[in-house]
Design an enzyme around this catalytic site. Structure first.
Site, PDB file in Angstrom:
ATOM      1  N   GLN A 106     -87.367 -40.384  23.469  1.00  0.00           N
ATOM      2  CA  GLN A 106     -88.070 -41.164  24.624  1.00  0.00           C
ATOM      3  C   GLN A 106     -88.348 -42.639  24.711  1.00  0.00           C
ATOM      4  O   GLN A 106     -88.415 -43.170  23.128  1.00  0.00           O
ATOM      5  CB  GLN A 106     -89.498 -40.428  24.756  1.00  0.00           C
ATOM      6  CG  GLN A 106     -90.642 -40.271  25.846  1.00  0.00           C
ATOM      7  CD  GLN A 106     -90.421 -39.664  27.358  1.00  0.00           C
ATOM      8  OE1 GLN A 106     -89.071 -38.906  27.055  1.00  0.00           O
ATOM      9  NE2 GLN A 106     -90.601 -40.105  28.101  1.00  0.00           N
ATOM     10  N   LYS A 121     -91.770 -32.290  29.083  1.00  0.00           N
ATOM     11  CA  LYS A 121     -90.331 -31.224  29.112  1.00  0.00           C
ATOM     12  C   LYS A 121     -89.766 -30.363  28.280  1.00  0.00           C
ATOM     13  O   LYS A 121     -89.653 -28.932  28.208  1.00  0.00           O
ATOM     14  CB  LYS A 121     -89.282 -32.502  28.203  1.00  0.00           C
ATOM     15  CG  LYS A 121     -89.673 -33.606  29.073  1.00  0.00           C
ATOM     16  CD  LYS A 121     -88.927 -35.375  28.857  1.00  0.00           C
ATOM     17  CE  LYS A 121     -88.317 -36.488  29.979  1.00  0.00           C
ATOM     18  NZ  LYS A 121     -88.551 -37.342  28.997  1.00  0.00           N
ATOM     19  N   ASP A 151     -79.650 -37.194  27.815  1.00  0.00           N
ATOM     20  CA  ASP A 151     -80.529 -38.054  28.999  1.00  0.00           C
ATOM     21  C   ASP A 151     -79.062 -39.482  29.639  1.00  0.00           C
ATOM     22  O   ASP A 151     -79.967 -39.935  30.806  1.00  0.00           O
ATOM     23  CB  ASP A 151     -80.871 -39.011  28.125  1.00  0.00           C
ATOM     24  CG  ASP A 151     -82.670 -38.965  28.430  1.00  0.00           C
ATOM     25  OD1 ASP A 151     -83.285 -38.520  29.452  1.00  0.00           O
ATOM     26  OD2 ASP A 151     -83.366 -38.844  27.221  1.00  0.00           O
TER      27      ASP A 151
HETATM   28  N1  GUN Z   1     -89.000 -42.447  29.754  1.00  0.00           N
HETATM   29  C1  GUN Z   1     -89.270 -43.278  31.254  1.00  0.00           C
HETATM   30  N2  GUN Z   1     -88.419 -41.635  31.913  1.00  0.00           N
HETATM   31  C2  GUN Z   1     -87.397 -41.264  30.654  1.00  0.00           C
HETATM   32  C3  GUN Z   1     -86.159 -40.260  30.505  1.00  0.00           C
HETATM   33  O1  GUN Z   1     -85.845 -39.991  31.676  1.00  0.00           O
HETATM   34  N3  GUN Z   1     -85.679 -40.496  29.133  1.00  0.00           N
HETATM   35  C4  GUN Z   1     -85.931 -40.663  28.303  1.00  0.00           C
HETATM   36  N4  GUN Z   1     -85.380 -40.512  27.478  1.00  0.00           N
HETATM   37  N5  GUN Z   1     -87.130 -41.566  27.974  1.00  0.00           N
HETATM   38  C5  GUN Z   1     -87.691 -42.004  29.399  1.00  0.00           C
END
Ligand code: GUN
Length: 291
Positions: free
Chosen positions: A96, A52, A119
């Site tokens: 995350q 990311k 998100d």
């Molecule tokens: N863990 C797995 N997929 C995601 C996501 O799209 N966002 C976040 N914050 N954590 C994750």
């Protein structure tokens, strides 16, 4: 069989975002700034967050990675979130998941300012999405919708079977596919671990979206000839013959299923890269709303 190439599609989206960022820069305006909070040292989470941050650099966004150790208290994490909510420099941020067990995930997601919740996990955004209102849409389901749209996959009136009811993928996916729109207008079955005769449902599907996390669960004899198959699974399976000590496996037994399907996503290179592109898209939207 048409391969739904998430890498190619995500690169197109990132190029489009970069063009918009370049235009902001040319006008002397602030570029989007995404922050990511990572608690602990989970290997997969480290990889995702690293991707990311690299993607932000690629499109010209500012990024900030906040790493907190595994023993961080809930109180400290909530304070970190409050600071990000109040930091005018930050347009959007993510925490995350998964979080260490001693931290209440629900409390954490509720603490994020919905206007910075790129998100789309806050109940405000989730509810708005379910009500067809403008909102941040969770990146993985959003990425799947965009992959279907850009490949002109017909979802109208089709039977879509989603396997897995997680808050991050299955549940929002079921809402998006049943909403009015294109893609959308699908008749949705949300199957999960308690579904009886799950194979019968999968066999009847025009579109299968598997977000189960069980390697190679979906086999060729479970899918209809000509089905569209979207594989959201990314499980690390130990494999000593591989330099990393593991291989990445999807939910779908690719060789057999691809021979029967009309469209299919590979793993890796399918849904994964789309998730990152749509997180960037949400961050660009967050900046535009704040400008
Ligand atoms: N863990 C797995 N997929 C995601 C996501 O799209 N966002 C976040 N914050 N954590 C994750």
């Amino acid at each position: 069989m048409i391969l739904l190439d998430g890498r190619k599609c995500s690169n197109e989206i990132k190029d489009e975002i970069k063009e918009q960022v370049d235009a902001l820069k040319a006008k002397g305006q602030k570029v989007p700034h995404l922050a990511a909070v990572l608690v602990g040292n989970d290997g997969a989470s480290l990889t995702y967050v690293g991707s990311k941050v690299r993607a932000c650099e690629r499109v010209g966004f500012e990024s900030t990675l906040i790493r907190l150790d595994e023993e961080t208290t809930e109180e400290v994490l909530l304070k970190t979130i409050e600071n990000l909510n109040n930091d005018d420099e930050i347009d959007g941020f993510i925490v995350q998941l998964p979080l260490p067990k001693h931290i209440d995930e629900e409390k954490v997601l509720l603490a994020v300012d919905p206007d910075k919740d790129v998100d789309g996990f806050h109940p405000t955004n989730f509810g708005r999405m379910a009500l067809d209102m403008e909102s941040f849409i969770p990146a993985t389901p959003f990425g799947i919708m965009e992959l279907l749209r850009r490949n002109e996959v017909d979802t109208q009136g089709k039977h879509t079977v989603i396997i897995g009811r997680s808050h991050i993928v299955g549940r929002p996916m079921s809402i998006l596919m049943s909403r009015k729109g294109n893609p959308g207008n699908s008749t949705v079955t949300l199957a999960h671990s308690r579904t009886q005769n799950i194979e019968e449902y999968i066999k009847s599907a025009d579109i299968v979206i598997s977000a189960l996390g069980v390697p190679e669960f979906v086999k060729a004899d479970m899918v209809k000839e000509g089905a569209v198959v979207i594989d959201v699974g990314i499980t690390r399976v130990p494999d000593e013959s591989h330099p990393k000590g593991y291989v990445i496996k999807g939910d779908v037994e690719f060789d057999g299923v691809s021979a029967k399907s009309s469209h299919i996503t590979p793993v890796p290179g399918g849904v994964g890269p789309m998730t990152i592109a749509m997180l960037l898209q949400n961050t660009l939207l967050a900046r535009a709303r704040r400008a």
